[in-house]
Design a protein around this motif. Structure first.
Motif, mmCIF file in Angstrom:
data_model
loop_
_atom_site.group_PDB
_atom_site.id
_atom_site.type_symbol
_atom_site.label_atom_id
_atom_site.label_comp_id
_atom_site.label_asym_id
_atom_site.label_seq_id
_atom_site.Cartn_x
_atom_site.Cartn_y
_atom_site.Cartn_z
ATOM 1 N N THR A 222 0.846 -1.175 0.000
ATOM 2 C CA THR A 222 0.000 0.000 0.000
ATOM 3 C C THR A 222 0.892 1.238 0.000
ATOM 4 N N PRO A 223 0.587 2.212 -0.845
ATOM 5 C CA PRO A 223 1.384 3.436 -0.824
ATOM 6 C C PRO A 223 1.339 4.063 0.571
ATOM 7 N N PRO A 224 2.412 4.706 1.014
ATOM 8 C CA PRO A 224 2.448 5.275 2.357
ATOM 9 C C PRO A 224 1.281 6.198 2.661
ATOM 10 N N ALA A 225 0.800 6.957 1.678
ATOM 11 C CA ALA A 225 -0.295 7.881 1.922
ATOM 12 C C ALA A 225 -1.606 7.159 2.206
ATOM 13 N N ASP A 226 -1.758 5.915 1.783
ATOM 14 C CA ASP A 226 -3.002 5.183 1.979
ATOM 15 C C ASP A 226 -2.916 4.131 3.074
ATOM 16 N N ARG A 227 -1.882 4.189 3.865
ATOM 17 C CA ARG A 227 -1.780 3.207 4.938
ATOM 18 C C ARG A 227 -2.750 3.557 6.051
ATOM 19 N N LEU A 228 -3.064 2.595 6.867
ATOM 20 C CA LEU A 228 -3.969 2.822 7.986
ATOM 21 C C LEU A 228 -3.171 3.278 9.199
ATOM 22 N N GLU B 186 -1.196 8.332 16.043
ATOM 23 C CA GLU B 186 -0.626 9.008 14.878
ATOM 24 C C GLU B 186 -1.563 10.090 14.360
ATOM 25 N N VAL B 187 -2.869 9.826 14.396
ATOM 26 C CA VAL B 187 -3.838 10.860 14.007
ATOM 27 C C VAL B 187 -3.673 12.069 14.919
ATOM 28 N N ALA B 188 -3.512 11.825 16.217
ATOM 29 C CA ALA B 188 -3.354 12.917 17.185
ATOM 30 C C ALA B 188 -2.104 13.740 16.905
ATOM 31 N N ASN B 189 -1.066 13.137 16.349
ATOM 32 C CA ASN B 189 0.142 13.877 15.985
ATOM 33 C C ASN B 189 -0.060 14.736 14.746
ATOM 34 N N ILE B 190 -0.999 14.349 13.896
ATOM 35 C CA ILE B 190 -1.256 15.066 12.648
ATOM 36 C C ILE B 190 -2.299 16.163 12.839
ATOM 37 N N LEU C 28 -11.482 -2.258 12.002
ATOM 38 C CA LEU C 28 -10.646 -3.426 11.733
ATOM 39 C C LEU C 28 -11.155 -4.650 12.483
ATOM 40 N N THR C 29 -11.561 -4.449 13.723
ATOM 41 C CA THR C 29 -12.192 -5.488 14.543
ATOM 42 C C THR C 29 -13.270 -4.796 15.362
ATOM 43 N N THR C 30 -13.922 -5.522 16.220
ATOM 44 C CA THR C 30 -14.966 -4.896 17.039
ATOM 45 C C THR C 30 -14.400 -3.838 17.972
ATOM 46 N N ASN C 31 -13.132 -3.950 18.329
ATOM 47 C CA ASN C 31 -12.526 -3.000 19.272
ATOM 48 C C ASN C 31 -11.379 -2.198 18.691
ATOM 49 N N ARG C 32 -11.181 -2.238 17.392
ATOM 50 C CA ARG C 32 -10.013 -1.565 16.807
ATOM 51 C C ARG C 32 -10.418 -0.811 15.553
ATOM 52 N N ILE C 33 -10.064 0.477 15.489
ATOM 53 C CA ILE C 33 -10.331 1.284 14.308
ATOM 54 C C ILE C 33 -9.044 1.980 13.885
ATOM 55 N N ALA C 34 -9.034 2.414 12.650
ATOM 56 C CA ALA C 34 -7.901 3.156 12.109
ATOM 57 C C ALA C 34 -8.441 4.101 11.046
#
Length: 70
Positions: A10-16, A21-25, A48-54
């Protein structure tokens, strides 16, 4: 099938990316991001799972760029 085509990365720009990391951006609190997401003003996360999002890095970067232009 050609071996080089089997494992395309996956290109770096489209990675999850996860919240830290969102908080840093994004210079906003977690609560502010969730309020914006609920109102449709922030990219939707990928479950991604019931308890994990990205989030898709490209969508977060595009959101930041659009806010800087506004």
């Amino acid at each position: 099938m050609n071996q080089s085509n089997r494992h395309t990365s996956t290109p770096p720009a489209d990675r999850l990316i996860y919240w830290p990391e969102v908080a840093n951006i994004v210079p906003l609190s977690r609560v502010s991001v969730w309020k914006l997401r609920r109102s449709g003003d922030f990219p939707r996360p990928v479950r991604l799972t019931t308890n994990r999002i990205a989030w898709r890095s490209s969508e977060v970067q595009d959101w930041v760029a659009s806010r800087q232009r506004a």
